[in-house]
Design a protein around this motif. Structure first.
Motif, PDB file in Angstrom:
ATOM      1  N   SER A 141     -34.170 -53.510 -95.136  1.00  0.00           N
ATOM      2  CA  SER A 141     -33.855 -54.723 -94.355  1.00  0.00           C
ATOM      3  C   SER A 141     -34.688 -54.807 -93.074  1.00  0.00           C
ATOM      4  O   SER A 141     -34.703 -55.845 -92.422  1.00  0.00           O
ATOM      5  CB  SER A 141     -32.367 -54.742 -93.995  1.00  0.00           C
ATOM      6  N   ALA A 195     -23.783 -59.486 -89.382  1.00  0.00           N
ATOM      7  CA  ALA A 195     -23.470 -58.205 -90.028  1.00  0.00           C
ATOM      8  C   ALA A 195     -23.933 -57.051 -89.141  1.00  0.00           C
ATOM      9  O   ALA A 195     -23.265 -56.013 -89.053  1.00  0.00           O
ATOM     10  CB  ALA A 195     -24.134 -58.132 -91.396  1.00  0.00           C
ATOM     11  N   LYS A 217     -28.139 -57.116 -97.536  1.00  0.00           N
ATOM     12  CA  LYS A 217     -28.005 -58.201 -98.516  1.00  0.00           C
ATOM     13  C   LYS A 217     -28.332 -59.579 -97.961  1.00  0.00           C
ATOM     14  O   LYS A 217     -28.806 -60.450 -98.684  1.00  0.00           O
ATOM     15  CB  LYS A 217     -26.552 -58.233 -99.018  1.00  0.00           C
ATOM     16  N   LYS A 218     -28.033 -59.771 -96.670  1.00  0.00           N
ATOM     17  CA  LYS A 218     -28.137 -61.122 -96.116  1.00  0.00           C
ATOM     18  C   LYS A 218     -29.427 -61.335 -95.329  1.00  0.00           C
ATOM     19  O   LYS A 218     -30.168 -60.395 -95.060  1.00  0.00           O
ATOM     20  CB  LYS A 218     -26.939 -61.402 -95.195  1.00  0.00           C
ATOM     21  N   GLU A 259     -26.578 -64.727 -90.846  1.00  0.00           N
ATOM     22  CA  GLU A 259     -25.564 -63.877 -91.493  1.00  0.00           C
ATOM     23  C   GLU A 259     -25.916 -62.398 -91.334  1.00  0.00           C
ATOM     24  O   GLU A 259     -25.043 -61.555 -91.148  1.00  0.00           O
ATOM     25  CB  GLU A 259     -25.460 -64.213 -92.982  1.00  0.00           C
ATOM     26  N   GLN A 260     -27.212 -62.112 -91.402  1.00  0.00           N
ATOM     27  CA  GLN A 260     -27.647 -60.726 -91.212  1.00  0.00           C
ATOM     28  C   GLN A 260     -27.385 -60.287 -89.773  1.00  0.00           C
ATOM     29  O   GLN A 260     -26.942 -59.162 -89.524  1.00  0.00           O
ATOM     30  CB  GLN A 260     -29.140 -60.594 -91.538  1.00  0.00           C
ATOM     31  N   PRO A 313     -18.925 -52.583 -96.159  1.00  0.00           N
ATOM     32  CA  PRO A 313     -19.340 -53.954 -96.509  1.00  0.00           C
ATOM     33  C   PRO A 313     -20.215 -54.604 -95.432  1.00  0.00           C
ATOM     34  O   PRO A 313     -21.190 -55.293 -95.759  1.00  0.00           O
ATOM     35  CB  PRO A 313     -18.021 -54.714 -96.659  1.00  0.00           C
ATOM     36  N   ALA A 314     -19.898 -54.386 -94.153  1.00  0.00           N
ATOM     37  CA  ALA A 314     -20.710 -54.987 -93.083  1.00  0.00           C
ATOM     38  C   ALA A 314     -22.111 -54.373 -93.073  1.00  0.00           C
ATOM     39  O   ALA A 314     -23.111 -55.083 -92.926  1.00  0.00           O
ATOM     40  CB  ALA A 314     -20.027 -54.793 -91.726  1.00  0.00           C
ATOM     41  N   TYR A 372     -23.668 -53.044 -95.578  1.00  0.00           N
ATOM     42  CA  TYR A 372     -24.355 -53.513 -96.792  1.00  0.00           C
ATOM     43  C   TYR A 372     -24.846 -54.950 -96.625  1.00  0.00           C
ATOM     44  O   TYR A 372     -25.885 -55.326 -97.174  1.00  0.00           O
ATOM     45  CB  TYR A 372     -23.391 -53.389 -97.972  1.00  0.00           C
ATOM     46  N   ASP A 373     -24.097 -55.741 -95.862  1.00  0.00           N
ATOM     47  CA  ASP A 373     -24.501 -57.132 -95.623  1.00  0.00           C
ATOM     48  C   ASP A 373     -25.818 -57.228 -94.840  1.00  0.00           C
ATOM     49  O   ASP A 373     -26.533 -58.225 -94.967  1.00  0.00           O
ATOM     50  CB  ASP A 373     -23.398 -57.900 -94.876  1.00  0.00           C
ATOM     51  N   GLN A 414     -32.544 -62.104-102.670  1.00  0.00           N
ATOM     52  CA  GLN A 414     -31.952 -62.022-101.319  1.00  0.00           C
ATOM     53  C   GLN A 414     -33.049 -61.911-100.264  1.00  0.00           C
ATOM     54  O   GLN A 414     -34.028 -61.225-100.455  1.00  0.00           O
ATOM     55  CB  GLN A 414     -31.022 -60.811-101.235  1.00  0.00           C
TER      56      GLN A 414
END
Lengths: 219, 219
Positions: free
Chosen positions: B170, B123, B114-115, B119-120, B107-108, B110-111, B219
């Protein structure tokens, strides 16, 4: 002589399921109670990743995560009270539902206690749907795996001993006999097992403890 | 003749790990690709709880949840390429880290994809800390369980085949050779295994797919 230690708290359902597992297997162990305001050097040393209980120390080696611990106990002391079912498909099924319990059913149930108003109402609806699914898994069996208590009964143990206290505090009843006759009968059977009965946290003290947590968080 | 079917998508890392498991064991299977905009009656029938892939159908019986499926495959076809280590303690360790991977590290990671912004950045920090822990587990071994690919390599498979595409999209690099030489060497070893090489999703197509998802979610 094997040495088994458990780092825990008396009020955690995740610790409680390990306590049940140890007692059902008849394993001698010593429990050390953690104070979360002041975590022990042992807890920080043996569960450096999550710094959470339960931690099982078996001859000085640490095993963390309650369901992982229960599988470990079952595989290590295999001669008494097997927890995991014998068939691979039943095993997969037990693991699937244990995961469902920890990731979906328990958080929703806990939200009834934690939340208020609309959020609490949503948690209640989710919980009723979850309990319906769990009740179907039990079907006509005494325990989730059949005649004897096993892995999934331990995984769902919080439903046996924490549901009532949380319902009392939130004043929301979900696990009632009319809607879930099989689950309610299962709860009585689980709690009547001597090894479990003797380690069942006192309900009034549990209520007082969780009520205090709720108040301190202003929930 | 055993019949093995897999309900999946070509782009899910959770399906991918099951594909690897089946191929490593040399199990004949048929894969059916799901369209999430229009889930198949089979998916709704066989995973009514989560309605998610992967679902393994073994002689018509369904097994859900990717890690549960991998343990099931390992226990059912036990004669070739054992995935879980033999020792109970190593088994518990593999299960602990697989859980850590799915609940914390993935999840981290993937963030990061995603973020945006702060927030990125958070992560990324979390991911660097997680990767450090994972690298330590690998230590001097070729694979997490030693000389051969096993359960934890499958569980961390997303690090081998999804990390680069997500980094490209990203424009944040985390898994670099200088910081994580062992994990990078492990990735090459995993991806060089023939059964995995042939089922590794094409990286450019994967990048295009995840870029499209990101754009569609704004996003």
């Amino acid at each position: 002589m094997e040495k088994v230690k458990l780092l825990g708290t008396w009020s955690s359902p995740f610790v409680q399921r390990v306590v049940w597992a140890l007692k059902l297997k008849g394993i001698e162990y010593e429990i050390f109670y953690e104070d979360f305001a002041n975590k022990s050097p042992e807890l920080l040393k043996y569960n450096p990743i999550h710094k959470k209980v339960p931690v099982l120390l078996h001859n000085g080696v640490a095993i963390c995560e309650s369901l992982v611990i229960i599988e470990y106990i079952d595989e290590t002391w295999k001669d008494t009270s097997p927890f995991l079912p014998h068939e691979t498909l039943d095993k997969a099924n037990a693991r699937f539902w244990a995961k469902f319990g920890d990731e979906q059913a328990l958080p929703a149930f806990y939200d009834i206690y934690k939340k208020q108003g609309k959020e609490q109402e949503e948690a209640k609806e989710k919980t009723l749907a979850n309990l319906k699914l769990i009740e179907q898994q039990l079907n006509e069996k005494n325990f989730f795996n059949g005649e004897n208590i096993g892995f999934l009964d331990l995984a769902f143990g919080w439903l046996a001993d924490y549901s009532r206290p949380l319902e009392v505090i939130s004043d929301v009843k979900v696990l009632d006999e009319e809607s879930f006759p099989k689950l309610c009968a299962w709860r009585e059977k689980v709690l009547a097992i001597p090894a479990i009965k003797e380690s069942w946290p006192d309900q009034e003290t549990l209520i007082a403890k969780f009520r205090k947590i709720k108040e301190s968080k202003g929930q």
